[in-house]
Design an enzyme around this catalytic site. Structure first.
Site, PDB file in Angstrom:
ATOM      1  N   TYR A   1      37.874  37.531  84.854  1.00  0.00           N
ATOM      2  CA  TYR A   1      38.266  37.715  84.119  1.00  0.00           C
ATOM      3  C   TYR A   1      37.586  37.498  83.037  1.00  0.00           C
ATOM      4  CZ  TYR A   1      38.365  32.308  83.058  1.00  0.00           C
ATOM      5  OH  TYR A   1      37.922  31.524  82.879  1.00  0.00           O
TER       6      TYR A   1
ATOM      7  N   LYS B   1      32.489  34.651  86.922  1.00  0.00           N
ATOM      8  CA  LYS B   1      33.950  33.980  86.063  1.00  0.00           C
ATOM      9  C   LYS B   1      35.520  34.273  87.331  1.00  0.00           C
ATOM     10  CE  LYS B   1      35.575  34.047  81.270  1.00  0.00           C
ATOM     11  NZ  LYS B   1      35.372  32.768  81.102  1.00  0.00           N
TER      12      LYS B   1
ATOM     13  N   GLU C   1      28.556  22.322  83.211  1.00  0.00           N
ATOM     14  CA  GLU C   1      28.494  22.625  81.894  1.00  0.00           C
ATOM     15  C   GLU C   1      30.142  21.654  82.331  1.00  0.00           C
ATOM     16  OE1 GLU C   1      29.684  26.757  83.044  1.00  0.00           O
ATOM     17  OE2 GLU C   1      30.153  26.480  84.697  1.00  0.00           O
TER      18      GLU C   1
ATOM     19  N   LEU D   1      28.337  28.246  83.888  1.00  0.00           N
ATOM     20  CA  LEU D   1      28.796  30.269  84.163  1.00  0.00           C
ATOM     21  C   LEU D   1      27.619  30.132  83.019  1.00  0.00           C
ATOM     22  CD1 LEU D   1      31.079  31.996  84.158  1.00  0.00           C
ATOM     23  CD2 LEU D   1      31.614  31.519  82.223  1.00  0.00           C
TER      24      LEU D   1
END
Ligand code: PLP
Length: 287
Positions: free
Chosen positions: A33, A145, A177, A201
């Site tokens: 996504y 993702k 992250e 990411l």
């Protein structure tokens, strides 16, 4: 209209859209996504987000059943149709529909494309944010993702339970992250942020803040940093499509940052200026 949803050619409101039980996303999270936010109906960094969407899909061998230009035009059209000028835009591609079976061959037909646009607003930059830390126990493909977000759901739940905004993740000492954003530190006038490897990411917003720091002459170090470095940083902030540059002032109940307010304000101002320029440039497409 209040919101809009698209699924494999069908269009309705998000609440009314029906998805087949055999969607592989529900059994396996077998899909990817991307998400972005709008200002004045303009999705920020639309092309970058869509490029990453196609890249994520390629990495798990899903062919998105619509070309880039057509998808881009459809997203812009949906952003125009939804009444609220401030929106969240979501695109998703899955391996499709088929009786449950792990191998790709169980997916009959073609991959599925999902799109929706609903009212939502950017996280304000004029407030302070509180975070917690948790060990990063996600898998080793965090650069893709994918829909496999159970750890992020739990990290976000834990943050909320503690009255916090985000969870900062670390593998041992190394900060990776956050549950749904990238985290960065400022120290001695320099930006330090984790490198783009399989542990994070590659955030679109991260890339834009880095590019702007280069333009403003702020040195950027893309190297791993530790939890201790973060706790002793001059400033700590997170970025995502909804958080252009959000300052963190408390982690695990301890005060952090607050030692270079001018530098973080420069980065926030530059982020907002870039968003406004994009809105101006794309406005004719959504009016
Ligand atoms: N890291 C994770 C795990 C995320 O889920 C996100 C956004 O959803 C980000 C980073 C930030 O990426 P972007 O700036 O492209 O929204």
């Amino acid at each position: 209209m209040e919101n809009i949803a698209y699924y494999n050619g069908k269009i309705s409101s998000i609440e009314e859209m029906m998805i087949p039980m055999n969607e592989r996303s529900s059994y396996f999270g077998d899909g990817v996504y991307d998400a972005m936010f709008t200002v004045e109906h303009v999705p920020l960094q639309l092309d970058d987000h869509l490029r990453r969407f196609y890249r994520s899909a390629r990495k798990i061998e899903i062919e998105i059943p619509m070309g880039f230009d057509e998808l881009r035009a459809m997203v812009l059209d949906f952003c125009k149709k939804v009444d609220s000028p401030d929106q969240m835009v979501y695109v998703q591609a899955t391996r499709g529909v088929g009786m449950r079976g792990h191998a790709y061959r169980f997916a009959d037909g073609k991959p599925s494309l999902w799109i929706w646009v609903k009212p939502d607003v950017l996280d304000p930059m004029d407030r302070d944010y509180k975070c917690i830390t948790m060990e990063d126990t996600r898998f080793l493909h965090c650069d893709i993702k994918t829909l496999n977000l159970l750890p992020s759901v739990i990290y976000t739940q834990r943050a909320e339970e503690k009255g916090c905004d985000e969870t900062i993740l670390h593998r041992g000492d190394r900060v990776t992250e956050c549950a749904h954003s990238n985290v960065h530190i400022l120290k001695n006038g320099k930006l330090k942020t984790a490198p783009c490897d399989n542990l994070i990411l590659p955030g679109i917003t991260r890339a834009h803040r880095i590019a702007q720091c280069h333009e403003m002459g702020i040195p950027v170090i893309e190297e791993p940093f530790t939890v201790e470095e973060m706790m002793n940083a001059d400033e700590v902030f997170f970025t995502s499509c909804s958080a252009l540059c959000c300052r963190i002032t408390e982690i695990d109940g301890k005060p952090v940052g607050g030692r270079d307010p001018q530098l973080i304000k420069r980065i926030q101002d530059a982020a907002w200026k870039e968003a406004m320029e994009e809105v101006k440039a794309l406005s004719p497409s959504v009016r």
